[in-house]
Write a protein that holds these residues in place. Sequence first.
Motif, PDB file in Angstrom:
ATOM      1  N   ALA A  23       3.770 -36.466   5.579  1.00 45.88           N
ATOM      2  CA  ALA A  23       4.141 -37.881   5.717  1.00 45.88           C
ATOM      3  C   ALA A  23       4.391 -38.233   7.184  1.00 45.88           C
ATOM      4  CB  ALA A  23       5.367 -38.192   4.865  1.00 45.88           C
ATOM      5  N   LEU A  24       4.996 -37.325   7.939  1.00 46.81           N
ATOM      6  CA  LEU A  24       5.208 -37.565   9.369  1.00 46.81           C
ATOM      7  C   LEU A  24       3.872 -37.775  10.080  1.00 46.81           C
ATOM      8  CD1 LEU A  24       7.824 -34.773  10.225  1.00 46.81           C
ATOM      9  CD2 LEU A  24       8.267 -37.225  10.015  1.00 46.81           C
ATOM     10  N   ALA A  25       2.893 -36.975   9.716  1.00 50.17           N
ATOM     11  CA  ALA A  25       1.587 -37.049  10.358  1.00 50.17           C
ATOM     12  C   ALA A  25       0.901 -38.390  10.106  1.00 50.17           C
ATOM     13  CB  ALA A  25       0.700 -35.899   9.888  1.00 50.17           C
ATOM     14  N   ARG A  26       1.331 -39.115   9.081  1.00 44.34           N
ATOM     15  CA  ARG A  26       0.737 -40.420   8.774  1.00 44.34           C
ATOM     16  C   ARG A  26       1.431 -41.588   9.484  1.00 44.34           C
ATOM     17  NH1 ARG A  26       0.531 -37.776   3.698  1.00 44.34           N
ATOM     18  NH2 ARG A  26       2.403 -38.838   2.967  1.00 44.34           N
ATOM     19  N   ILE A  27       2.510 -41.335  10.203  1.00 46.99           N
ATOM     20  CA  ILE A  27       3.171 -42.408  10.950  1.00 46.99           C
ATOM     21  C   ILE A  27       2.275 -42.746  12.142  1.00 46.99           C
ATOM     22  CG2 ILE A  27       5.215 -43.151  12.229  1.00 46.99           C
ATOM     23  CD1 ILE A  27       6.765 -40.895  10.723  1.00 46.99           C
ATOM     24  N   PRO A  28       1.829 -43.991  12.242  1.00 48.50           N
ATOM     25  CA  PRO A  28       0.890 -44.345  13.313  1.00 48.50           C
ATOM     26  C   PRO A  28       1.464 -44.163  14.712  1.00 48.50           C
ATOM     27  CG  PRO A  28       0.926 -46.044  11.612  1.00 48.50           C
ATOM     28  CD  PRO A  28       2.075 -45.105  11.329  1.00 48.50           C
ATOM     29  N   PHE A  29       0.594 -43.821  15.621  1.00 47.86           N
ATOM     30  CA  PHE A  29       0.918 -43.683  17.035  1.00 47.86           C
ATOM     31  C   PHE A  29       1.611 -44.958  17.513  1.00 47.86           C
ATOM     32  CE2 PHE A  29      -0.069 -44.264  21.510  1.00 47.86           C
ATOM     33  CZ  PHE A  29       0.151 -43.012  22.045  1.00 47.86           C
ATOM     34  N   GLY A  30       2.706 -44.798  18.238  1.00 51.17           N
ATOM     35  CA  GLY A  30       3.406 -45.929  18.806  1.00 51.17           C
ATOM     36  C   GLY A  30       4.322 -46.665  17.855  1.00 51.17           C
ATOM     37  N   GLU A  31       4.434 -46.195  16.614  1.00 51.15           N
ATOM     38  CA  GLU A  31       5.305 -46.833  15.636  1.00 51.15           C
ATOM     39  C   GLU A  31       6.418 -45.870  15.236  1.00 51.15           C
ATOM     40  OE1 GLU A  31       3.303 -48.660  12.337  1.00 51.15           O
ATOM     41  OE2 GLU A  31       1.668 -49.367  13.608  1.00 51.15           O
ATOM     42  N   THR A  32       7.469 -46.423  14.671  1.00 52.41           N
ATOM     43  CA  THR A  32       8.564 -45.605  14.163  1.00 52.41           C
ATOM     44  C   THR A  32       8.864 -46.000  12.730  1.00 52.41           C
ATOM     45  OG1 THR A  32      10.251 -47.150  14.957  1.00 52.41           O
ATOM     46  CG2 THR A  32       9.648 -45.339  16.440  1.00 52.41           C
ATOM     47  N   THR A  33       9.580 -45.132  12.060  1.00 54.46           N
ATOM     48  CA  THR A  33      10.077 -45.406  10.721  1.00 54.46           C
ATOM     49  C   THR A  33      11.455 -44.758  10.617  1.00 54.46           C
ATOM     50  OG1 THR A  33       9.513 -45.390   8.362  1.00 54.46           O
ATOM     51  CG2 THR A  33       9.095 -43.349   9.585  1.00 54.46           C
ATOM     52  N   SER A  34      12.168 -45.088   9.563  1.00 55.13           N
ATOM     53  CA  SER A  34      13.485 -44.487   9.371  1.00 55.13           C
ATOM     54  C   SER A  34      13.394 -43.353   8.353  1.00 55.13           C
ATOM     55  CB  SER A  34      14.479 -45.539   8.873  1.00 55.13           C
ATOM     56  OG  SER A  34      14.146 -45.925   7.554  1.00 55.13           O
ATOM     57  N   TYR A  35      14.438 -42.547   8.327  1.00 53.65           N
ATOM     58  CA  TYR A  35      14.497 -41.459   7.353  1.00 53.65           C
ATOM     59  C   TYR A  35      14.445 -42.023   5.929  1.00 53.65           C
ATOM     60  CZ  TYR A  35      15.851 -38.622  11.349  1.00 53.65           C
ATOM     61  OH  TYR A  35      15.862 -37.991  12.560  1.00 53.65           O
ATOM     62  N   GLY A  36      15.174 -43.113   5.700  1.00 54.41           N
ATOM     63  CA  GLY A  36      15.192 -43.732   4.377  1.00 54.41           C
ATOM     64  C   GLY A  36      13.835 -44.272   3.974  1.00 54.41           C
ATOM     65  N   ALA A  37      13.161 -44.952   4.889  1.00 57.53           N
ATOM     66  CA  ALA A  37      11.834 -45.488   4.587  1.00 57.53           C
ATOM     67  C   ALA A  37      10.854 -44.355   4.299  1.00 57.53           C
ATOM     68  CB  ALA A  37      11.345 -46.357   5.738  1.00 57.53           C
ATOM     69  N   LEU A  38      10.942 -43.287   5.058  1.00 51.70           N
ATOM     70  CA  LEU A  38      10.063 -42.141   4.836  1.00 51.70           C
ATOM     71  C   LEU A  38      10.350 -41.524   3.472  1.00 51.70           C
ATOM     72  CD1 LEU A  38       7.810 -40.586   6.271  1.00 51.70           C
ATOM     73  CD2 LEU A  38       9.541 -39.080   7.213  1.00 51.70           C
ATOM     74  N   ALA A  39      11.636 -41.436   3.107  1.00 58.39           N
ATOM     75  CA  ALA A  39      12.005 -40.907   1.793  1.00 58.39           C
ATOM     76  C   ALA A  39      11.393 -41.763   0.689  1.00 58.39           C
ATOM     77  CB  ALA A  39      13.527 -40.845   1.653  1.00 58.39           C
ATOM     78  N   LEU A  40      11.446 -43.075   0.847  1.00 57.90           N
ATOM     79  CA  LEU A  40      10.878 -43.955  -0.170  1.00 57.90           C
ATOM     80  C   LEU A  40       9.372 -43.761  -0.319  1.00 57.90           C
ATOM     81  CD1 LEU A  40      12.863 -47.271   0.407  1.00 57.90           C
ATOM     82  CD2 LEU A  40      13.057 -45.668  -1.519  1.00 57.90           C
ATOM     83  N   THR A  41       8.665 -43.518   0.787  1.00 53.63           N
ATOM     84  CA  THR A  41       7.220 -43.282   0.688  1.00 53.63           C
ATOM     85  C   THR A  41       6.915 -42.009  -0.091  1.00 53.63           C
ATOM     86  OG1 THR A  41       6.972 -42.024   2.749  1.00 53.63           O
ATOM     87  CG2 THR A  41       6.776 -44.434   2.900  1.00 53.63           C
ATOM     88  N   LEU A  42       7.901 -41.115  -0.136  1.00 54.28           N
ATOM     89  CA  LEU A  42       7.741 -39.862  -0.888  1.00 54.28           C
ATOM     90  C   LEU A  42       8.298 -39.965  -2.302  1.00 54.28           C
ATOM     91  CD1 LEU A  42       8.725 -37.399   1.971  1.00 54.28           C
ATOM     92  CD2 LEU A  42       6.433 -37.766   1.037  1.00 54.28           C
TER      93      LEU A  42
END
Length: 162
Positions: free
Chosen positions: A86-105
């Motif tokens: 999932a980290l590898a899918r975060i686009p270059f130059g963008e950020t996300t939060s731990y919570g948002a990443l958890a929701l994508t999973l």
Amino acid sequence: MWTSVDSPVGPLRVVTSPGAGEAVAAIEFDPWTNAVGRPVGDRADGYGVLGRAREQLDAYFAGTLDAFDLPLAAGGTAFQERVWAALARIPFGETTSYGALALTLGLTGHGARAVGLANGRNPIPVVVPCHRVVGADGRLTGYAGGLDRKQWLLAHEQHALF
């Protein structure tokens, strides 16, 4: 086998482990340690995947590469591997939060905490961009390489010209 790469965030050691074959198993910030007993073997700057990793890291730091194309063998648990993918899918130059990443999973409740723990154990920083994960309020939070490196990497990606 391993090689080192000079970078604006300090020297990096890129490691391929026995059993990982032609894959990057770790990238370590200086000062290097032999974490988890990982064998590093001999220095081999020109060796296949290590040479490609050096080239791609040099291009990333020069601002001419925004996506890595390297075989990886991080060797984590099934859950860690899901988080790292999932980290590898975060686009270059963008950020996300731990919570948002958890929701994508598909995680709820304490999912953000579990994602944070897996994120902190990412053995291939920069290439697997754990630096792109920030706190829910947008503040920088822990980073194995230190917050100064995390801040540099984020600023580099936001200002890189391609």
